[in-house]
Design a protein around this motif. Structure first.
Motif, PDB file in Angstrom:
ATOM      1  N   VAL A   1       0.845  -1.187   0.000  1.00 58.63           N
ATOM      2  CA  VAL A   1       0.000   0.000   0.000  1.00 58.63           C
ATOM      3  C   VAL A   1       0.884   1.242   0.000  1.00 58.63           C
ATOM      4  N   GLY A   2       0.571   2.196  -0.864  1.00 57.34           N
ATOM      5  CA  GLY A   2       1.377   3.402  -1.012  1.00 57.34           C
ATOM      6  C   GLY A   2       2.344   3.353  -2.170  1.00 57.34           C
TER       7      GLY A   2
ATOM      8  N   SER B   1      -3.986   1.970  -3.094  1.00 60.56           N
ATOM      9  CA  SER B   1      -4.743   2.488  -1.955  1.00 60.56           C
ATOM     10  C   SER B   1      -5.033   1.416  -0.914  1.00 60.56           C
TER      11      SER B   1
ATOM     12  N   GLN C   1      -6.975  -2.031  -4.857  1.00 58.53           N
ATOM     13  CA  GLN C   1      -7.614  -0.716  -4.972  1.00 58.53           C
ATOM     14  C   GLN C   1      -6.546   0.335  -5.201  1.00 58.53           C
ATOM     15  N   THR C   2      -6.774   1.218  -6.171  1.00 59.85           N
ATOM     16  CA  THR C   2      -5.824   2.290  -6.474  1.00 59.85           C
ATOM     17  C   THR C   2      -6.575   3.604  -6.645  1.00 59.85           C
ATOM     18  N   ASP C   3      -5.818   4.688  -6.744  1.00 59.92           N
ATOM     19  CA  ASP C   3      -6.434   5.969  -7.105  1.00 59.92           C
ATOM     20  C   ASP C   3      -6.016   6.391  -8.512  1.00 59.92           C
TER      21      ASP C   3
ATOM     22  N   VAL D   1     -11.480   6.052  -6.937  1.00 58.70           N
ATOM     23  CA  VAL D   1     -11.450   4.678  -6.423  1.00 58.70           C
ATOM     24  C   VAL D   1     -11.589   3.718  -7.604  1.00 58.70           C
TER      25      VAL D   1
END
Length: 489
Positions: free
Chosen positions: A183-184, A206, A222-224, A260
């Protein structure tokens, strides 16, 4: 008496001092901006090296005979003429969703993205990009347009595999490992949103292991990263230029990107690809249970210190779970030594297990942790599973309890419609613990405080033994599905 420096005498020194002071202030800011700029990733080389293996996919679907009548519309021409002129123009127009005028329906076209995973032309994309298509055209980065055939699809993961006809020595992507994602971490997408070919968007991971209601067997990334219609099926890259996911869905209230987006992990996608390529279908492991999340109140009622695990609400008849001795009310805490933190963790774990292999489960049952071994079965086709049923143990007259609900014996027609043979029917709910817990009229209660309920007599006895000021679990069957609720008497 010593003379004082005049302004003119001090001026030169003062300006030099002020200049040095300002330099000391601005230098750290300039250095910080420089360091910050250097820390941002440069995607140019990644895009240059991988764009050739990303493809645009366009499909054509011919109108199906029998869908409409004589004119491609859901009604005949005589009925159409009876509608107001505005509606006639809408249904006959070239933009009509029914294909236009009396001459018949027009073919439906759509587009998406994909990427090549083998030099002989195998392409991965989403099932919803090519579903129902009669013609599939793959357009490469060099503007070649090549026909492709559908090798196979897997609707459960929204995956499809295509094969470019006469494909030879084609550019391919490098496949990474999604399980190494953090994550990140920076990620990048290449696709064709709204038909704008080879659009590049970037963002960060995300969250990992997201479960969506329609796909329980995919632990989504999940990503942005900005994803829009046309990106579906395109690759998600890490900074090493490796594909780590397939962009699949977005969460939106407007129809467009809202920050999202979700991608299928490449580890799962490649497993599906190999099965579709080699066998033409996908087999998944199956336990045969319906599960639900363990919230704070359920954790308290089952004696857990914190919410965790997957609560088994129902065990399917003849399933591997039933044969292994799993029961409704068990909470799966570990699967093959891996913690089950959320209920959504369990389906992908089971799905990845080879059929016929024995898996070990750590289960909380009646406050004690036990271990069970279960031989994993094959996930049946959707809609083929049937819930288990056990014999009825008696009946009795209606019962009203201080919980704020009235129950009665389970009628035969309800037993038949819900395919169950035990429990009591909730006939009325008033203000009280039952209403607060979410119990509704026509619910069937089959368990109260982990005690099976087969009759009104069982219900009365269970109510009489309920602890005071403590949360208790209630298992109800509602519209054919079992769920656990929490009630605080």
């Amino acid at each position: 008496m010593k003379g004082r420096e005049t302004p003119s005498q001090f001026g030169g020194k003062g300006l030099a001092t002020v200049g040095l002071y300002l330099l000391c202030l601005l230098l750290p800011l300039t250095l910080a901006q420089s360091v910050s700029a250097r820390s941002l990733p440069d995607f140019t080389e990644l895009v240059e090296n991988n764009s050739a293996a990303v493809v645009n996919i366009s499909t054509t679907t011919e109108p199906k005979s029998g869908r409409n009548r004589s004119n491609g519309l859901p009604f005949d021409e005589r009925q159409l003429e009876q509608l107001p002129e505005f509606f006639q123009d809408f249904f006959r127009g070239p933009q009509s969703p029914f294909g236009g005028g009396p001459g018949g329906s027009a073919p439906r076209q759509s587009m998406g993205s994909g990427f090549i995973v083998s030099s002989d032309g195998y392409v991965l994309t989403n099932n919803h990009v090519v579903e129902g298509a009669d013609e599939i055209i793959v357009r490469l980065n060099d503007r070649r347009e090549l026909p492709a055939k559908l090798v196979g699809t897997d609707p459960r993961s929204d995956m499809a595999v295509l094969k470019i006809e006469n494909g030879d020595d084609l550019p391919v992507v490098r496949v990474g490992r999604s399980k190494d994602l953090q994550v990140g971490e920076w990620v990048l997408a290449i696709g064709s949103p709204f038909g704008f070919d080879y659009t590049v968007t970037a963002g960060i991971v995300s969250a990992l292991g997201r479960s969506l209601p329609s796909e329980n067997y995919v632990p989504f990334i999940q990503t942005d990263v900005a994803i829009n219609p046309g990106n579906s099926g395109g690759p998600l890259f890490n900074l090493d230029g490796e594909v780590v996911g397939i962009n699949s869905q977005i969460y939106t209230r407007s129809g467009g990107f809202m920050g999202v987006s979700f991608a299928i992990p490449i580890d799962d996608a490649m497993n599906v690809f190999r099965q579709l390529r080699d066998d033409g279908s996908v087999s998944r492991g199956w336990l045969g249970v319906l599960i639900q999340e363990v919230n704070r109140d359920l954790a308290e009622s089952f004696g857990l210190k914190r919410p965790r695990g997957a609560l088994i609400a129902e065990v399917m008849s003849g399933s591997p779970a039933e044969k292994a001795g799993l029961k409704a009310g068990d909470i799966v805490l570990e699967y093959e030594g891996e913690d089950v933190t959320l209920s959504s963790d369990l389906p992908p774990m089971v799905g990845r297990t080879p059929i016929g292999e024995t898996a070990s489960l750590d289960v909380l049952r009646e406050g004690k942790q036990i271990s069970l071994d279960v031989e994993i079965g094959k996930l049946p086709e959707e809609g083929q599973e049937r819930a288990s049923a056990t014999p009825d143990n008696g009946s009795g007259g209606p019962s009203s309890a201080p919980l704020g609900m009235t129950v009665e014996p389970l009628p035969e027609d309800v037993k038949s419609s819900l395919d169950i043979s035990e429990g009591v029917l909730v006939s009325d709910v008033a203000q009280g613990p039952a209403m607060t817990a979410g119990i509704r009229p026509q619910d069937v209660i089959t368990e109260l405080n982990r005690r099976p309920i087969s009759s009104v007599k069982d219900f009365r006895e269970a109510v009489a033994s309920l602890p005071e000021d403590s949360a208790v679990s209630v298992r109800v069957v509602r519209q054919g599905r079992a769920i656990y609720l929490v009630m605080k008497p």
